[in-house]
Motif scaffolding. Structure first.
Motif, PDB file in Angstrom:
ATOM      1  N   GLU A 258       0.830  -1.211   0.000  1.00  0.00           N
ATOM      2  CA  GLU A 258       0.000   0.000   0.000  1.00  0.00           C
ATOM      3  C   GLU A 258       0.861   1.256   0.000  1.00  0.00           C
ATOM      4  OE1 GLU A 258      -4.131  -1.240   2.210  1.00  0.00           O
ATOM      5  OE2 GLU A 258      -2.403  -0.768   3.473  1.00  0.00           O
TER       6      GLU A 258
ATOM      7  N   SER B 229       2.229   1.915  -3.395  1.00  0.00           N
ATOM      8  CA  SER B 229       1.236   2.499  -4.298  1.00  0.00           C
ATOM      9  C   SER B 229       0.959   3.953  -3.951  1.00  0.00           C
ATOM     10  CB  SER B 229      -0.071   1.705  -4.238  1.00  0.00           C
ATOM     11  OG  SER B 229       0.072   0.463  -4.856  1.00  0.00           O
TER      12      SER B 229
ATOM     13  N   LYS C 217      -1.185   6.493  -6.477  1.00  0.00           N
ATOM     14  CA  LYS C 217      -2.363   5.743  -6.920  1.00  0.00           C
ATOM     15  C   LYS C 217      -3.387   5.635  -5.794  1.00  0.00           C
ATOM     16  CE  LYS C 217      -0.035   3.241 -10.515  1.00  0.00           C
ATOM     17  NZ  LYS C 217       0.062   1.992 -11.223  1.00  0.00           N
TER      18      LYS C 217
ATOM     19  N   GLN D   5      -7.231   7.262  -4.306  1.00  0.00           N
ATOM     20  CA  GLN D   5      -8.442   7.996  -4.654  1.00  0.00           C
ATOM     21  C   GLN D   5      -9.288   8.211  -3.396  1.00  0.00           C
ATOM     22  OE1 GLN D   5     -11.186   6.119  -7.431  1.00  0.00           O
ATOM     23  NE2 GLN D   5     -10.986   7.953  -8.687  1.00  0.00           N
TER      24      GLN D   5
ATOM     25  N   ASN E  67      -9.615   4.225  -1.976  1.00  0.00           N
ATOM     26  CA  ASN E  67      -9.106   3.232  -2.902  1.00  0.00           C
ATOM     27  C   ASN E  67      -7.614   3.452  -3.120  1.00  0.00           C
ATOM     28  OD1 ASN E  67      -8.744   1.315  -4.859  1.00  0.00           O
ATOM     29  ND2 ASN E  67      -9.940   2.345  -6.416  1.00  0.00           N
TER      30      ASN E  67
ATOM     31  N   SER F 157      -4.821   1.675  -5.266  1.00  0.00           N
ATOM     32  CA  SER F 157      -4.692   0.679  -6.326  1.00  0.00           C
ATOM     33  C   SER F 157      -3.636  -0.359  -5.978  1.00  0.00           C
ATOM     34  CB  SER F 157      -4.312   1.352  -7.641  1.00  0.00           C
ATOM     35  OG  SER F 157      -5.320   2.237  -8.038  1.00  0.00           O
TER      36      SER F 157
ATOM     37  N   TYR G 248      -0.461  -2.670  -6.139  1.00  0.00           N
ATOM     38  CA  TYR G 248       0.917  -2.367  -6.529  1.00  0.00           C
ATOM     39  C   TYR G 248       1.273  -3.176  -7.765  1.00  0.00           C
ATOM     40  CZ  TYR G 248       5.953  -1.733  -6.097  1.00  0.00           C
ATOM     41  OH  TYR G 248       7.266  -1.430  -6.336  1.00  0.00           O
ATOM     42  N   ASP G 249       1.862  -2.510  -8.747  1.00  0.00           N
ATOM     43  CA  ASP G 249       2.176  -3.139 -10.034  1.00  0.00           C
ATOM     44  C   ASP G 249       3.065  -4.369  -9.892  1.00  0.00           C
ATOM     45  OD1 ASP G 249       0.768  -1.071 -11.153  1.00  0.00           O
ATOM     46  OD2 ASP G 249       2.553   0.096 -11.692  1.00  0.00           O
TER      47      ASP G 249
ATOM     48  N   GLU H 276      -7.792  -3.492  -2.300  1.00  0.00           N
ATOM     49  CA  GLU H 276      -7.821  -2.076  -2.652  1.00  0.00           C
ATOM     50  C   GLU H 276      -8.777  -1.247  -1.800  1.00  0.00           C
ATOM     51  OE1 GLU H 276      -8.466  -1.606  -6.830  1.00  0.00           O
ATOM     52  OE2 GLU H 276      -6.767  -2.882  -7.352  1.00  0.00           O
ATOM     53  N   LYS H 277      -9.895  -1.804  -1.375  1.00  0.00           N
ATOM     54  CA  LYS H 277     -10.934  -1.034  -0.664  1.00  0.00           C
ATOM     55  C   LYS H 277     -10.994  -1.329   0.833  1.00  0.00           C
ATOM     56  CE  LYS H 277     -13.583   1.183  -3.782  1.00  0.00           C
ATOM     57  NZ  LYS H 277     -14.198   2.473  -3.674  1.00  0.00           N
TER      58      LYS H 277
END
Length: 149
Positions: A33, A36, A41, A43, A62, A64, A66-67, A76-77
């Motif tokens: 987290e 990100s 990333k 929101q 939110n 996102s 992590y890539d 995410e939530k």
């Protein structure tokens, strides 16, 4: 200011609410987290703070995935705990229960490498309040244009 980088800003907060008080709170995040968050990333559009068992949690935010995360990537939530003083939690939770306030996040930022959240004690605006604010803003813009001419 030194060492402060804004990551996410809740632009609709000032449009939808009257802001009464502001406070800085730390965020309890997992490893993927925070990575990100550092990438920006995040929101805050529908996020709010609720008080459960004497602790503050941010819900609806939110972050996102992590890539480069693996199967242990974060949800995410999920609800994330806020680090606040017990006295502040008691004061704000009582205002939410008795006076009809709500607590919303205004922005997420990094301060010396740590994720912080600026939260606000707010009261919802009704439609006519929003219209009045729009009128005042328009009048100020017209006055500035007239001064420039």
């Amino acid at each position: 200011m030194d060492g402060i980088k804004d990551v996410a800003v809740n632009k609709k907060a000032y449009h939808d609410y009257f802001i009464e008080e502001k406070l800085e709170a730390g965020l309890v995040l997992l490893g993927t987290e925070i990575k990100s968050v550092r990438k920006g990333k995040v929101q805050l559009k529908e996020a709010y703070i609720s008080f459960i068992n004497g602790e503050a949690y941010i819900k609806g935010m939110n972050i996102s995935a992590y890539d480069h995360g693996n199967r242990n990537n974060h949800d995410e939530k999920r609800d994330r705990k806020l680090l606040l003083n017990k006295r502040e939690i008691v004061k704000w939770s009582s205002k939410v229960k008795t006076q009809g306030f709500t607590v919303i996040p205004l922005k997420i930022y990094l301060k010396n490498g740590l994720a912080k959240c600026e939260i606000a004690l707010a009261k919802g605006k009704s439609l006519y309040d929003k219209r009045e604010d729009a009128k005042v803003k328009t009048m100020k813009m017209e006055a500035l244009k007239a001064i420039r001419r």
